[in-house]
Scaffold this motif. Structure first.
Motif, PDB file in Angstrom:
ATOM      1  N   SER A  18      15.496   4.405 -34.782  1.00 29.74           N
ATOM      2  CA  SER A  18      14.717   4.398 -35.667  1.00 29.74           C
ATOM      3  C   SER A  18      14.512   3.017 -36.134  1.00 29.74           C
ATOM      4  O   SER A  18      13.426   2.707 -36.506  1.00 29.74           O
ATOM      5  CB  SER A  18      15.177   5.387 -36.920  1.00 29.74           C
ATOM      6  OG  SER A  18      15.235   6.608 -36.546  1.00 29.74           O
ATOM      7  N   SER A  19      15.578   2.347 -36.347  1.00 27.98           N
ATOM      8  CA  SER A  19      15.647   0.943 -36.925  1.00 27.98           C
ATOM      9  C   SER A  19      14.815  -0.084 -36.066  1.00 27.98           C
ATOM     10  O   SER A  19      13.776  -1.000 -36.492  1.00 27.98           O
ATOM     11  CB  SER A  19      16.915   0.232 -37.474  1.00 27.98           C
ATOM     12  OG  SER A  19      17.699   0.361 -36.155  1.00 27.98           O
ATOM     13  N   SER A  20      14.974   0.126 -34.542  1.00 33.99           N
ATOM     14  CA  SER A  20      14.344  -0.509 -33.771  1.00 33.99           C
ATOM     15  C   SER A  20      12.916  -0.332 -33.786  1.00 33.99           C
ATOM     16  O   SER A  20      11.859  -1.312 -33.767  1.00 33.99           O
ATOM     17  CB  SER A  20      14.784  -0.266 -32.323  1.00 33.99           C
ATOM     18  OG  SER A  20      15.846  -0.685 -32.103  1.00 33.99           O
ATOM     19  N   VAL A  21      12.324   0.939 -33.786  1.00 33.14           N
ATOM     20  CA  VAL A  21      10.766   1.246 -33.749  1.00 33.14           C
ATOM     21  C   VAL A  21      10.474   0.683 -35.213  1.00 33.14           C
ATOM     22  O   VAL A  21       9.184   0.118 -35.095  1.00 33.14           O
ATOM     23  CB  VAL A  21      10.622   2.702 -33.749  1.00 33.14           C
ATOM     24  CG1 VAL A  21       9.213   3.086 -34.007  1.00 33.14           C
ATOM     25  CG2 VAL A  21      11.115   3.236 -32.261  1.00 33.14           C
ATOM     26  N   ARG A  22      11.124   1.036 -36.373  1.00 33.11           N
ATOM     27  CA  ARG A  22      10.469   0.270 -37.357  1.00 33.11           C
ATOM     28  C   ARG A  22      10.521  -1.247 -37.565  1.00 33.11           C
ATOM     29  O   ARG A  22       9.142  -1.882 -38.140  1.00 33.11           O
ATOM     30  CB  ARG A  22      11.376   0.623 -38.783  1.00 33.11           C
ATOM     31  CG  ARG A  22      11.274   2.138 -39.162  1.00 33.11           C
ATOM     32  CD  ARG A  22      12.265   2.327 -40.566  1.00 33.11           C
ATOM     33  NE  ARG A  22      12.145   3.693 -40.820  1.00 33.11           N
ATOM     34  CZ  ARG A  22      13.101   4.742 -40.582  1.00 33.11           C
ATOM     35  NH1 ARG A  22      14.215   4.355 -39.795  1.00 33.11           N
ATOM     36  NH2 ARG A  22      12.793   5.820 -40.669  1.00 33.11           N
ATOM     37  N   ALA A  23      11.204  -1.740 -36.803  1.00 35.78           N
ATOM     38  CA  ALA A  23      10.960  -3.463 -36.612  1.00 35.78           C
ATOM     39  C   ALA A  23       9.763  -3.580 -35.946  1.00 35.78           C
ATOM     40  O   ALA A  23       9.129  -4.471 -36.353  1.00 35.78           O
ATOM     41  CB  ALA A  23      12.235  -4.049 -35.986  1.00 35.78           C
ATOM     42  N   ILE A  24       9.529  -2.897 -34.777  1.00 32.66           N
ATOM     43  CA  ILE A  24       8.145  -3.032 -33.981  1.00 32.66           C
ATOM     44  C   ILE A  24       7.019  -3.089 -34.723  1.00 32.66           C
ATOM     45  O   ILE A  24       5.983  -3.709 -34.584  1.00 32.66           O
ATOM     46  CB  ILE A  24       8.508  -2.261 -32.787  1.00 32.66           C
ATOM     47  CG1 ILE A  24       9.573  -2.942 -31.769  1.00 32.66           C
ATOM     48  CG2 ILE A  24       7.061  -2.365 -31.758  1.00 32.66           C
ATOM     49  CD1 ILE A  24       9.916  -2.045 -30.779  1.00 32.66           C
ATOM     50  N   PHE A  25       7.185  -1.706 -35.450  1.00 30.66           N
ATOM     51  CA  PHE A  25       5.629  -1.468 -36.502  1.00 30.66           C
ATOM     52  C   PHE A  25       5.707  -2.666 -37.364  1.00 30.66           C
ATOM     53  O   PHE A  25       4.301  -3.070 -37.692  1.00 30.66           O
ATOM     54  CB  PHE A  25       6.158  -0.239 -37.218  1.00 30.66           C
ATOM     55  CG  PHE A  25       5.924   1.149 -36.258  1.00 30.66           C
ATOM     56  CD1 PHE A  25       5.770   0.982 -34.604  1.00 30.66           C
ATOM     57  CD2 PHE A  25       6.029   2.409 -36.522  1.00 30.66           C
ATOM     58  CE1 PHE A  25       5.671   2.372 -33.904  1.00 30.66           C
ATOM     59  CE2 PHE A  25       6.106   3.351 -35.904  1.00 30.66           C
ATOM     60  CZ  PHE A  25       5.742   3.395 -34.640  1.00 30.66           C
ATOM     61  N   GLY A  26       6.882  -2.981 -37.869  1.00 38.20           N
ATOM     62  CA  GLY A  26       6.526  -4.112 -38.999  1.00 38.20           C
ATOM     63  C   GLY A  26       5.940  -5.359 -38.425  1.00 38.20           C
ATOM     64  O   GLY A  26       4.992  -5.789 -38.789  1.00 38.20           O
ATOM     65  N   TRP A  27       6.509  -5.697 -37.355  1.00 44.80           N
ATOM     66  CA  TRP A  27       5.824  -6.949 -36.573  1.00 44.80           C
ATOM     67  C   TRP A  27       4.459  -6.743 -36.060  1.00 44.80           C
ATOM     68  O   TRP A  27       3.688  -7.486 -36.503  1.00 44.80           O
ATOM     69  CB  TRP A  27       6.720  -7.115 -35.336  1.00 44.80           C
ATOM     70  CG  TRP A  27       6.193  -8.116 -34.565  1.00 44.80           C
ATOM     71  CD1 TRP A  27       6.279  -9.529 -34.475  1.00 44.80           C
ATOM     72  CD2 TRP A  27       5.390  -8.068 -33.237  1.00 44.80           C
ATOM     73  NE1 TRP A  27       5.699 -10.114 -33.656  1.00 44.80           N
ATOM     74  CE2 TRP A  27       4.978  -9.267 -32.727  1.00 44.80           C
ATOM     75  CE3 TRP A  27       4.798  -6.934 -32.777  1.00 44.80           C
ATOM     76  CZ2 TRP A  27       4.275  -9.340 -31.729  1.00 44.80           C
ATOM     77  CZ3 TRP A  27       3.989  -7.042 -31.586  1.00 44.80           C
ATOM     78  CH2 TRP A  27       3.646  -8.272 -31.019  1.00 44.80           C
ATOM     79  N   ALA A  28       4.462  -5.601 -35.467  1.00 40.64           N
ATOM     80  CA  ALA A  28       2.828  -5.140 -35.281  1.00 40.64           C
ATOM     81  C   ALA A  28       1.692  -5.187 -36.503  1.00 40.64           C
ATOM     82  O   ALA A  28       0.713  -5.866 -36.489  1.00 40.64           O
ATOM     83  CB  ALA A  28       2.684  -3.824 -34.428  1.00 40.64           C
ATOM     84  N   HIS A  29       2.377  -4.849 -37.563  1.00 41.74           N
ATOM     85  CA  HIS A  29       1.342  -4.647 -38.742  1.00 41.74           C
ATOM     86  C   HIS A  29       1.106  -6.239 -39.210  1.00 41.74           C
ATOM     87  O   HIS A  29       0.140  -6.664 -39.659  1.00 41.74           O
ATOM     88  CB  HIS A  29       2.272  -3.902 -39.864  1.00 41.74           C
ATOM     89  CG  HIS A  29       1.546  -3.653 -40.882  1.00 41.74           C
ATOM     90  ND1 HIS A  29       0.028  -3.213 -41.022  1.00 41.74           N
ATOM     91  CD2 HIS A  29       1.647  -4.386 -42.429  1.00 41.74           C
ATOM     92  CE1 HIS A  29      -0.247  -3.370 -42.479  1.00 41.74           C
ATOM     93  NE2 HIS A  29       0.682  -3.834 -43.043  1.00 41.74           N
ATOM     94  N   GLU A  30       2.402  -6.867 -39.534  1.00 42.07           N
ATOM     95  CA  GLU A  30       2.366  -8.109 -40.063  1.00 42.07           C
ATOM     96  C   GLU A  30       1.469  -9.335 -38.919  1.00 42.07           C
ATOM     97  O   GLU A  30       0.770  -9.833 -39.586  1.00 42.07           O
ATOM     98  CB  GLU A  30       3.738  -8.678 -40.219  1.00 42.07           C
ATOM     99  CG  GLU A  30       4.378  -7.851 -41.508  1.00 42.07           C
ATOM    100  CD  GLU A  30       5.872  -8.514 -41.617  1.00 42.07           C
ATOM    101  OE1 GLU A  30       6.238  -9.484 -41.169  1.00 42.07           O
ATOM    102  OE2 GLU A  30       6.524  -7.522 -42.179  1.00 42.07           O
ATOM    103  N   ARG A  31       1.947  -9.202 -37.825  1.00 41.70           N
ATOM    104  CA  ARG A  31       1.598 -10.090 -36.913  1.00 41.70           C
ATOM    105  C   ARG A  31      -0.120  -9.662 -36.550  1.00 41.70           C
ATOM    106  O   ARG A  31      -0.794 -10.802 -36.135  1.00 41.70           O
ATOM    107  CB  ARG A  31       1.865 -10.262 -35.773  1.00 41.70           C
ATOM    108  CG  ARG A  31       1.656 -11.088 -34.605  1.00 41.70           C
ATOM    109  CD  ARG A  31       2.278 -12.524 -34.902  1.00 41.70           C
ATOM    110  NE  ARG A  31       1.733 -13.464 -33.895  1.00 41.70           N
ATOM    111  CZ  ARG A  31       2.677 -14.296 -33.370  1.00 41.70           C
ATOM    112  NH1 ARG A  31       3.712 -14.485 -33.636  1.00 41.70           N
ATOM    113  NH2 ARG A  31       2.122 -15.089 -32.574  1.00 41.70           N
TER     114      ARG A  31
END
Length: 92
Positions: A18-31
């Motif tokens: 869950s935390s790995s996917v949240r990190a990827i989602f956060g990166w994709a959203h911010e970047r």
């Protein structure tokens, strides 16, 4: 931008997934400004179904993949909507 990810999950995908996917989602959203994510999961893939449930995905349909067969299709917005103060999502 469309990306397909086929993570390997054990029968007990836990908080690390869950935390790995949240990190990827956060990166994709911010970047890249990505705000909606789509997942397709085989109905018998219980670990992935639990994972996307924890991530706030909602089922929006189904499809038949030529390789994997029947899959349920889910969507989630990112960042997730925050519940309003003083209210319950299930109350009317």
């Amino acid at each position: 931008m469309l990306t397909e990810s086929r993570p390997t999950t054990s029968r007990r995908s836990g908080p690390h997934a869950s935390s790995s996917v949240r990190a990827i989602f956060g990166w994709a959203h911010e970047r890249h400004g990505i705000r909606r994510f789509v997942a397709s999961v085989a109905p018998d893939n219980l670990a992935s179904l639990r994972l996307i449930g924890r991530l706030g995905f909602r089922r929006v349909g189904r499809q038949v993949d030529p390789i994997d067969g029947l899959e349920y299709v889910f969507e989630a917005d990112w960042p997730p909507a925050r519940p309003r103060a003083g209210g319950s999502a299930g109350r009317r």
